[in-house]
Design an enzyme around this catalytic site. Sequence first.
Site, PDB file in Angstrom:
ATOM      1  N   TYR A  30     -20.518   2.792   8.822  1.00 50.37           N
ATOM      2  CA  TYR A  30     -20.138   1.751   9.799  1.00 50.37           C
ATOM      3  C   TYR A  30     -18.643   1.523   9.736  1.00 50.37           C
ATOM      4  O   TYR A  30     -17.956   1.553  10.764  1.00 50.37           O
ATOM      5  CB  TYR A  30     -20.900   0.468   9.482  1.00 50.37           C
ATOM      6  CG  TYR A  30     -20.398  -0.754  10.200  1.00 50.37           C
ATOM      7  CD1 TYR A  30     -19.484  -1.622   9.590  1.00 50.37           C
ATOM      8  CD2 TYR A  30     -20.824  -1.059  11.485  1.00 50.37           C
ATOM      9  CE1 TYR A  30     -19.007  -2.737  10.238  1.00 50.37           C
ATOM     10  CE2 TYR A  30     -20.365  -2.183  12.143  1.00 50.37           C
ATOM     11  CZ  TYR A  30     -19.454  -3.023  11.512  1.00 50.37           C
ATOM     12  OH  TYR A  30     -18.971  -4.137  12.167  1.00 50.37           O
TER      13      TYR A  30
HETATM   14  N1  NDP Z   1     -21.445 -10.800  14.612  1.00 57.45           N
HETATM   15  C1  NDP Z   1     -20.471 -10.665  13.717  1.00 57.45           C
HETATM   16  O1  NDP Z   1     -20.323 -11.503  12.798  1.00 57.45           O
HETATM   17  C2  NDP Z   1     -19.528  -9.512  13.816  1.00 57.45           C
HETATM   18  C3  NDP Z   1     -19.531  -8.677  14.928  1.00 57.45           C
HETATM   19  N2  NDP Z   1     -18.646  -7.623  14.981  1.00 57.45           N
HETATM   20  C4  NDP Z   1     -18.642  -6.741  16.151  1.00 57.45           C
HETATM   21  O2  NDP Z   1     -18.648  -7.500  17.352  1.00 57.45           O
HETATM   22  C5  NDP Z   1     -19.483  -6.864  18.341  1.00 57.45           C
HETATM   23  C6  NDP Z   1     -20.573  -7.828  18.795  1.00 57.45           C
HETATM   24  O3  NDP Z   1     -21.251  -8.324  17.628  1.00 57.45           O
HETATM   25  P1  NDP Z   1     -22.720  -8.974  17.796  1.00 57.45           P
HETATM   26  O4  NDP Z   1     -22.783  -9.784  19.030  1.00 57.45           O
HETATM   27  O5  NDP Z   1     -23.077  -9.578  16.484  1.00 57.45           O
HETATM   28  O6  NDP Z   1     -23.579  -7.644  18.026  1.00 57.45           O
HETATM   29  P2  NDP Z   1     -25.179  -7.443  18.019  1.00 57.45           P
HETATM   30  O7  NDP Z   1     -25.471  -6.455  16.934  1.00 57.45           O
HETATM   31  O8  NDP Z   1     -25.861  -8.742  18.024  1.00 57.45           O
HETATM   32  O9  NDP Z   1     -25.402  -6.762  19.454  1.00 57.45           O
HETATM   33  C7  NDP Z   1     -24.835  -5.514  19.699  1.00 57.45           C
HETATM   34  C8  NDP Z   1     -25.124  -5.127  21.121  1.00 57.45           C
HETATM   35  O10 NDP Z   1     -24.851  -3.732  21.232  1.00 57.45           O
HETATM   36  C9  NDP Z   1     -25.962  -3.105  21.849  1.00 57.45           C
HETATM   37  N3  NDP Z   1     -26.121  -1.739  21.353  1.00 57.45           N
HETATM   38  C10 NDP Z   1     -26.217  -1.347  20.057  1.00 57.45           C
HETATM   39  N4  NDP Z   1     -26.431  -0.018  20.003  1.00 57.45           N
HETATM   40  C11 NDP Z   1     -26.476   0.425  21.292  1.00 57.45           C
HETATM   41  C12 NDP Z   1     -26.673   1.698  21.898  1.00 57.45           C
HETATM   42  N5  NDP Z   1     -26.855   2.799  21.158  1.00 57.45           N
HETATM   43  N6  NDP Z   1     -26.676   1.778  23.244  1.00 57.45           N
HETATM   44  C13 NDP Z   1     -26.471   0.674  24.002  1.00 57.45           C
HETATM   45  N7  NDP Z   1     -26.264  -0.563  23.491  1.00 57.45           N
HETATM   46  C14 NDP Z   1     -26.278  -0.673  22.151  1.00 57.45           C
HETATM   47  C15 NDP Z   1     -27.171  -3.939  21.475  1.00 57.45           C
HETATM   48  O11 NDP Z   1     -28.209  -3.710  22.409  1.00 57.45           O
HETATM   49  P3  NDP Z   1     -29.743  -4.138  22.040  1.00 57.45           P
HETATM   50  O12 NDP Z   1     -29.674  -5.629  21.919  1.00 57.45           O
HETATM   51  O13 NDP Z   1     -30.551  -3.662  23.180  1.00 57.45           O
HETATM   52  O14 NDP Z   1     -30.052  -3.447  20.736  1.00 57.45           O
HETATM   53  C16 NDP Z   1     -26.592  -5.337  21.522  1.00 57.45           C
HETATM   54  O15 NDP Z   1     -26.642  -5.842  22.841  1.00 57.45           O
HETATM   55  C17 NDP Z   1     -20.021  -5.600  17.676  1.00 57.45           C
HETATM   56  O16 NDP Z   1     -19.229  -4.473  18.009  1.00 57.45           O
HETATM   57  C18 NDP Z   1     -19.888  -5.905  16.205  1.00 57.45           C
HETATM   58  O17 NDP Z   1     -19.777  -4.711  15.416  1.00 57.45           O
HETATM   59  C19 NDP Z   1     -17.797  -7.332  13.944  1.00 57.45           C
HETATM   60  C20 NDP Z   1     -17.781  -8.125  12.825  1.00 57.45           C
HETATM   61  C21 NDP Z   1     -18.607  -9.285  12.711  1.00 57.45           C
HETATM   62  N1  LIG Z   2     -23.167  -4.959  15.739  1.00 59.62           N
HETATM   63  C1  LIG Z   2     -22.967  -5.834  14.748  1.00 59.62           C
HETATM   64  N2  LIG Z   2     -21.935  -5.656  13.902  1.00 59.62           N
HETATM   65  C2  LIG Z   2     -21.758  -6.532  12.877  1.00 59.62           C
HETATM   66  C3  LIG Z   2     -22.614  -7.614  12.707  1.00 59.62           C
HETATM   67  C4  LIG Z   2     -23.689  -7.771  13.635  1.00 59.62           C
HETATM   68  O1  LIG Z   2     -24.478  -8.729  13.525  1.00 59.62           O
HETATM   69  N3  LIG Z   2     -23.823  -6.875  14.619  1.00 59.62           N
HETATM   70  N4  LIG Z   2     -22.428  -8.501  11.697  1.00 59.62           N
HETATM   71  C5  LIG Z   2     -21.458  -8.332  10.800  1.00 59.62           C
HETATM   72  C6  LIG Z   2     -21.382  -9.327   9.683  1.00 59.62           C
HETATM   73  O2  LIG Z   2     -21.219 -10.650  10.218  1.00 59.62           O
HETATM   74  C7  LIG Z   2     -20.276  -9.090   8.694  1.00 59.62           C
HETATM   75  O3  LIG Z   2     -19.033  -9.262   9.322  1.00 59.62           O
HETATM   76  C8  LIG Z   2     -20.415 -10.111   7.579  1.00 59.62           C
HETATM   77  O4  LIG Z   2     -19.478  -9.804   6.572  1.00 59.62           O
HETATM   78  C9  LIG Z   2     -20.530  -7.187  10.854  1.00 59.62           C
HETATM   79  N5  LIG Z   2     -20.758  -6.361  12.012  1.00 59.62           N
END
Ligand code: NDP
Ligand SMILES: Nc1nc2c(c(=O)[nH]1)N=C([C@H](O)[C@@H](O)CO)CN2
Length: 240
Positions: free
Chosen positions: A152
């Site tokens: 990741y």
């Molecule tokens: N939440 C956090 O604390 C953090 C988030 N981030 C980054 O911020 C962004 C948003 O986070 P968050 O809202 O938590 O994300 P989530 O993991 O909750 O949602 C990710 C979204 O991406 C979609 N997705 C994943 N894989 C695919 C695929 N192969 N094809 C199409 N769609 C896909 C999912 O679709 P489906 O729902 O249908 O699976 C979902 O809608 C991400 O890039 C994450 O890595 C980074 C650090 C921390």
């Molecule tokens: N696609 C996602 N990416 C990440 C998520 C998640 O929920 N969906 N969550 C994290 C964590 O919050 C991490 O930042 C905690 O240290 C990271 N990326």
Amino acid sequence: MGNSKTRPILITGGGRRIGLALAHHFLSQQQPIIVSYRTLYPAIEQLTAAGALCIQADFSSDEGVLAFADIVKEKTEGLRAIIHNAGDWAGEKPGVALPDVLSRMLQIHVHAPYLLNHALERLLRGFGHAAGDIIHFTDYVVECGSDKHIAYAASKAALDNMTRSFAKKLAPEVKVNAIAPALILFNDDDDAEYRQQALNKSLMKIAPGEKEIIDLVDYLLTSCYVTGRTFGVDGGRPLR
Ligand SMILES: NC(=O)C1=CN([C@@H]2O[C@H](COP(=O)(O)OP(=O)(O)OC[C@H]3O[C@@H](n4cnc5c(N)ncnc54)[C@H](OP(=O)(O)O)[C@@H]3O)[C@@H](O)[C@H]2O)C=CC1
Ligand SMILES: Nc1nc2c(c(=O)[nH]1)N=C([C@H](O)[C@@H](O)CO)CN2
């Protein structure tokens, strides 16, 4: 030529959490949006009813990414921005084949943004200086690595690097920046112990929620100068 309010903003993975919050934010500003979704949540039907163009897309193959790009090109002559929100937080776990984890992480965090940026470049250009934006969602772990999410972190590091490459390629019509969050939102299955441990990893000791990201996205979209940069939204975690 389309002004910024008529050209839609494309949000990938807009069906839940941060992507969904961004979608509602832009709709509340009468900003047209295009949303990719993999799973048809009720939230997608609500976004459609609110005027969003929601397109089903699975980015787990290059063919799926390119087919989505073709549909976007059929639906609009221009884009105000592409927000690469779609992501997948998979760790190395017993029973999960390492090649599969690595391939899955690279596919969503590298193949999808790389192919979409190239396929949709034409829709971002032609509207003047700094009139288009690309925003990559990376992660704080790009700076320090992660012993439990190695693939990741590596995939997000590649996405971070592409931020600078695409910034060079697309300036000055299109700005390209990255947002590198640490903990923003917990997942529903995060237990109390994990939540406390996670909160203790930053100086600010909170999970701030989606608004923290929305406010930075708004800033980046209003800038006429900032490009090729990564913005940490991490509560001071690197200083712990
Ligand atoms: N939440 C956090 O604390 C953090 C988030 N981030 C980054 O911020 C962004 C948003 O986070 P968050 O809202 O938590 O994300 P989530 O993991 O909750 O949602 C990710 C979204 O991406 C979609 N997705 C994943 N894989 C695919 C695929 N192969 N094809 C199409 N769609 C896909 C999912 O679709 P489906 O729902 O249908 O699976 C979902 O809608 C991400 O890039 C994450 O890595 C980074 C650090 C921390
Ligand atoms: N696609 C996602 N990416 C990440 C998520 C998640 O929920 N969906 N969550 C994290 C964590 O919050 C991490 O930042 C905690 O240290 C990271 N990326």
